[in-house]
Design an enzyme around this catalytic site. Structure first.
Site, short mmCIF file in Angstrom:
data_model
loop_
_atom_site.label_atom_id
_atom_site.label_comp_id
_atom_site.label_asym_id
_atom_site.label_seq_id
_atom_site.Cartn_x
_atom_site.Cartn_y
_atom_site.Cartn_z
N LYS A 70 -3.38 -7.64 28.88
CA LYS A 70 -2.99 -8.64 29.89
C LYS A 70 -3.72 -8.52 31.23
O LYS A 70 -3.75 -9.48 31.99
CB LYS A 70 -1.48 -8.54 30.15
N TYR A 114 1.09 -12.70 23.25
CA TYR A 114 -0.23 -12.08 23.10
C TYR A 114 -1.34 -13.09 23.37
O TYR A 114 -2.34 -12.77 24.02
CB TYR A 114 -0.38 -11.52 21.67
N TYR A 147 -3.06 -1.83 16.41
CA TYR A 147 -2.32 -0.99 17.35
C TYR A 147 -1.43 -0.08 16.49
O TYR A 147 -0.63 -0.58 15.69
CB TYR A 147 -1.41 -1.82 18.25
N PRO A 205 -2.57 -1.37 29.39
CA PRO A 205 -3.47 -2.24 28.61
C PRO A 205 -2.95 -2.57 27.21
O PRO A 205 -3.57 -3.33 26.49
CB PRO A 205 -4.77 -1.45 28.54
N HIS A 228 -10.07 -14.40 17.34
CA HIS A 228 -9.22 -13.62 16.45
C HIS A 228 -7.91 -14.38 16.26
O HIS A 228 -7.19 -14.64 17.22
CB HIS A 228 -8.94 -12.23 17.04
P1 FAS Z 1 -11.14 -5.07 39.58
O1 FAS Z 1 -10.59 -3.71 39.89
O2 FAS Z 1 -11.84 -5.31 38.29
O3 FAS Z 1 -12.18 -5.50 40.72
C1 FAS Z 1 -11.91 -5.20 42.08
C2 FAS Z 1 -13.24 -5.19 42.82
O4 FAS Z 1 -12.97 -4.97 44.20
C3 FAS Z 1 -14.13 -4.04 42.34
O5 FAS Z 1 -15.43 -4.53 42.06
C4 FAS Z 1 -14.13 -3.08 43.53
O6 FAS Z 1 -15.37 -2.41 43.68
C5 FAS Z 1 -13.90 -4.02 44.70
N1 FAS Z 1 -13.34 -3.32 45.85
C6 FAS Z 1 -12.39 -2.35 45.86
N2 FAS Z 1 -12.19 -1.90 47.12
C7 FAS Z 1 -13.03 -2.62 47.92
C8 FAS Z 1 -13.30 -2.62 49.31
N3 FAS Z 1 -12.69 -1.76 50.12
N4 FAS Z 1 -14.21 -3.51 49.77
C9 FAS Z 1 -14.84 -4.37 48.95
N5 FAS Z 1 -14.65 -4.41 47.61
C10 FAS Z 1 -13.75 -3.53 47.11
N6 FAS Z 1 -7.25 -4.85 31.12
C11 FAS Z 1 -7.14 -5.36 29.88
O7 FAS Z 1 -6.73 -6.51 29.73
N7 FAS Z 1 -7.48 -4.59 28.78
C12 FAS Z 1 -7.98 -3.32 28.92
O8 FAS Z 1 -8.28 -2.66 27.95
C13 FAS Z 1 -8.12 -2.76 30.19
N8 FAS Z 1 -8.63 -1.49 30.34
C14 FAS Z 1 -8.74 -0.98 31.61
C15 FAS Z 1 -9.25 0.32 31.82
C16 FAS Z 1 -9.36 0.86 33.11
C17 FAS Z 1 -9.90 2.26 33.31
C18 FAS Z 1 -8.93 0.10 34.22
C19 FAS Z 1 -9.01 0.68 35.63
C20 FAS Z 1 -8.44 -1.19 34.04
C21 FAS Z 1 -8.34 -1.74 32.73
N9 FAS Z 1 -7.86 -3.03 32.50
C22 FAS Z 1 -7.74 -3.56 31.28
C23 FAS Z 1 -7.46 -3.85 33.58
C24 FAS Z 1 -8.69 -4.47 34.18
O9 FAS Z 1 -9.42 -5.13 33.19
C25 FAS Z 1 -8.24 -5.35 35.32
O10 FAS Z 1 -7.09 -6.09 34.98
C26 FAS Z 1 -9.32 -6.27 35.81
O11 FAS Z 1 -10.45 -5.52 36.12
C27 FAS Z 1 -8.74 -7.01 37.02
O12 FAS Z 1 -9.79 -7.59 37.71
P2 FAS Z 1 -9.79 -7.61 39.30
O13 FAS Z 1 -8.46 -8.00 39.78
O14 FAS Z 1 -11.01 -8.38 39.66
O15 FAS Z 1 -9.93 -6.07 39.76
C1 PHB Z 2 -10.23 -3.30 24.32
O1 PHB Z 2 -10.93 -3.80 23.41
O2 PHB Z 2 -10.71 -2.61 25.23
C2 PHB Z 2 -8.73 -3.56 24.31
C3 PHB Z 2 -8.21 -4.50 23.44
C4 PHB Z 2 -6.85 -4.75 23.45
C5 PHB Z 2 -6.02 -4.03 24.30
C6 PHB Z 2 -6.56 -3.08 25.18
C7 PHB Z 2 -7.92 -2.84 25.18
O3 PHB Z 2 -4.69 -4.26 24.30
#
Ligand code: FAS
Ligand code: PHB
Length: 389
Positions: free
Chosen positions: A296, A384, A200, A292, A72
């Protein structure tokens, strides 16, 4: 078991780090609480910065990303009357790639066994021990059997709710947090996107985001009060609200359909310092959370992995302990810049309950300024697409 690096968490941070270390010949084991299927069932990020794409390319794991991801060159801010296009490609020379976190994680998972990256799933009661010394270890239970992994370094990639951050003593760690007075309701549906680029929107009724996963699968969000429950939002209500907030142009091109997934996630800004203590390093959501709005979260996990892997490879290949000592400051410098960008875009694009008419005028004026200033657009664009690592 004994290894060089014990990685806790098999989300994107843990798996990216495991693959980079494995490729450099640094022995590591990943310990994960959930099953792989559970991890893949969580709908998370959608936009990759160039640094994240480059990391997957360096690993040789970017084939599907390049085939199915969408480069994009721009995205849009909507203020209820017009679309303000931020032409990131023209302003920075770089693009972002729309490719779901689920797919990126799947690519990392599928490559683990063929590449000899050991991932232990369904490990419960994971606990960290002796992190202040040079001989830390991790204990856990797997299939009702107690187990232990001795390592030289432990890296906590266990997300916001994991045990790693909590293993750092209270008199060492410091947290910085802002909890937002709203949440994002997300819907995933097999319908074509309403626009070829992200939108957005800051509307009188609130925030909306039109995103996508492919030409036939869309991802949308609206912000809702923290008190809302998902059962208060049948699909039709979500589609109605999106049509209003995204504006008539986008609404005219919006296709409705049944939700494949629908969830509400609260928003917070959070940073834990330091990101290293003794023989424990933290990567990704274990150390920081961003709203989000700036896309980032996943990308910060990737930049932490870049810095952590650089330090660990220097340590294990050349005995250079300085790189590990310098990891926290290096990673946090980039974390705070992303926190600032995510916070500022959240402030610009959302209605805060405590805001009055003046604050609304400030948002309108800032959007007006952005629409008329290449300098303002360049600042947004360079954040971005991702600041350099
Ligand atoms: P993660 O949380 O992905 O992974 C951590 C891992 O550790 C998981 O698999 C978990 O099961 C494991 N774990 C936890 N406790 C443990 C334990 N006691 N023992 C062993 N393993 C354990 N980011 C964006 O950029 N855009 C978005 O739109 C966006 N939407 C999101 C929506 C939601 C609901 C959430 C919660 C996050 C969102 N994020 C978004 C942020 C998300 O993408 C994170 O930044 C990303 O998953 C980070 O990756 P990790 O640091 O690997 O953490
Ligand atoms: C998504 O596609 O889930 C998304 C994209 C951009 C954002 C947040 C979420 O800033």
């Amino acid at each position: 078991m004994k290894t060089d690096v014990a990685i806790i968490g098999a989300g994107p941070a843990g798996l990216m780090l495991g693959h980079v270390l494995r490729a450099a010949g640094v022995a590591c084991i990943v310990i994960e609480r959930q099953t792989g299927d559970y991890i893949l069932s969580r709908i998370r990020a959608g936009v990759l910065e160039r640094g994240t794409v480059d990391l997957m390319a360096r690993l040789g794991l970017d084939a599907r990303l390049r085939a199915e991801g969408f480069p994009h060159g721009g995205f849009n801010l909507a203020d209820g009357e017009r679309l303000i296009r931020i032409d990131v490609a023209a302003l920075t020379g770089h693009s972002v790639t729309v490719y779901g976190q689920t797919e990126l994680t799947r690519d990392l998972m599928d490559a683990a066994e063929p590449r000899g990256l050991e991932v232990i799933y369904e490990a419960s009661d994971v606990a960290l021990h002796e992190i202040a010394g040079d001989a830390p270890f991790v204990t856990y239970t797997k299939a009702d059997t107690a187990a232990r992994i001795d390592a030289r370094i432990i890296v906590g990639c266990d997300g916001y709710h994991g045990p790693s951050r909590r293993a750092i003593p209270d008199d060492v760690g410091r947290t910085f947090e802002r909890v937002y007075p709203f949440a994002w309701l997300g819907i995933l549906a097999d319908v074509p996107p309403c626009n070829h680029e992200l939108i957005y929107a800051n509307h009188d009724r609130g925030f909306a985001l039109a995103s996508m996963r492919s030409a036939t699968r869309s991802r949308y969000y609206v912000d809702v009060p923290l008190t809302e429950k998902i059962e208060d939002w049948p699909d039709e209500r979500v589609w109605d609200e999106l049509a209003i907030r995204l504006g008539p142009e986008a609404a005219a091109h919006m296709t409705r359909g049944p939700a494949l997934e629908k969830s509400i996630a609260p928003l917070r800004s959070f940073v834990f310092e330091p990101m290293r203590h003794g023989s424990l390093m933290l990567c990704g959501d274990a150390a920081h959370i961003v709203p989000p709005t700036g896309a980032k979260g996943l990308n910060l996990a990737a930049s932490d992995v870049h810095y952590a892997a650089e330090a660990l490879i220097a340590f294990f290949q050349k005995g250079d302990a300085d790189a590990i000592a310098g990891y926290s400051a290096k990673a946090l410098a980039r974390v705070w810049k992303s926190e600032r960008f995510s916070w500022s875009l959240t402030k610009l694009m959302h209605r805060f309950p405590e805001d009055g008419a003046f604050e609304r005028r400030m948002q309108v004026a800032e959007l007006d300024y952005i629409a008329s200033s290449e300098a303002a657009q360049r600042s947004i664009a360079e954040n971005y697409v991702g600041l350099p690592t």
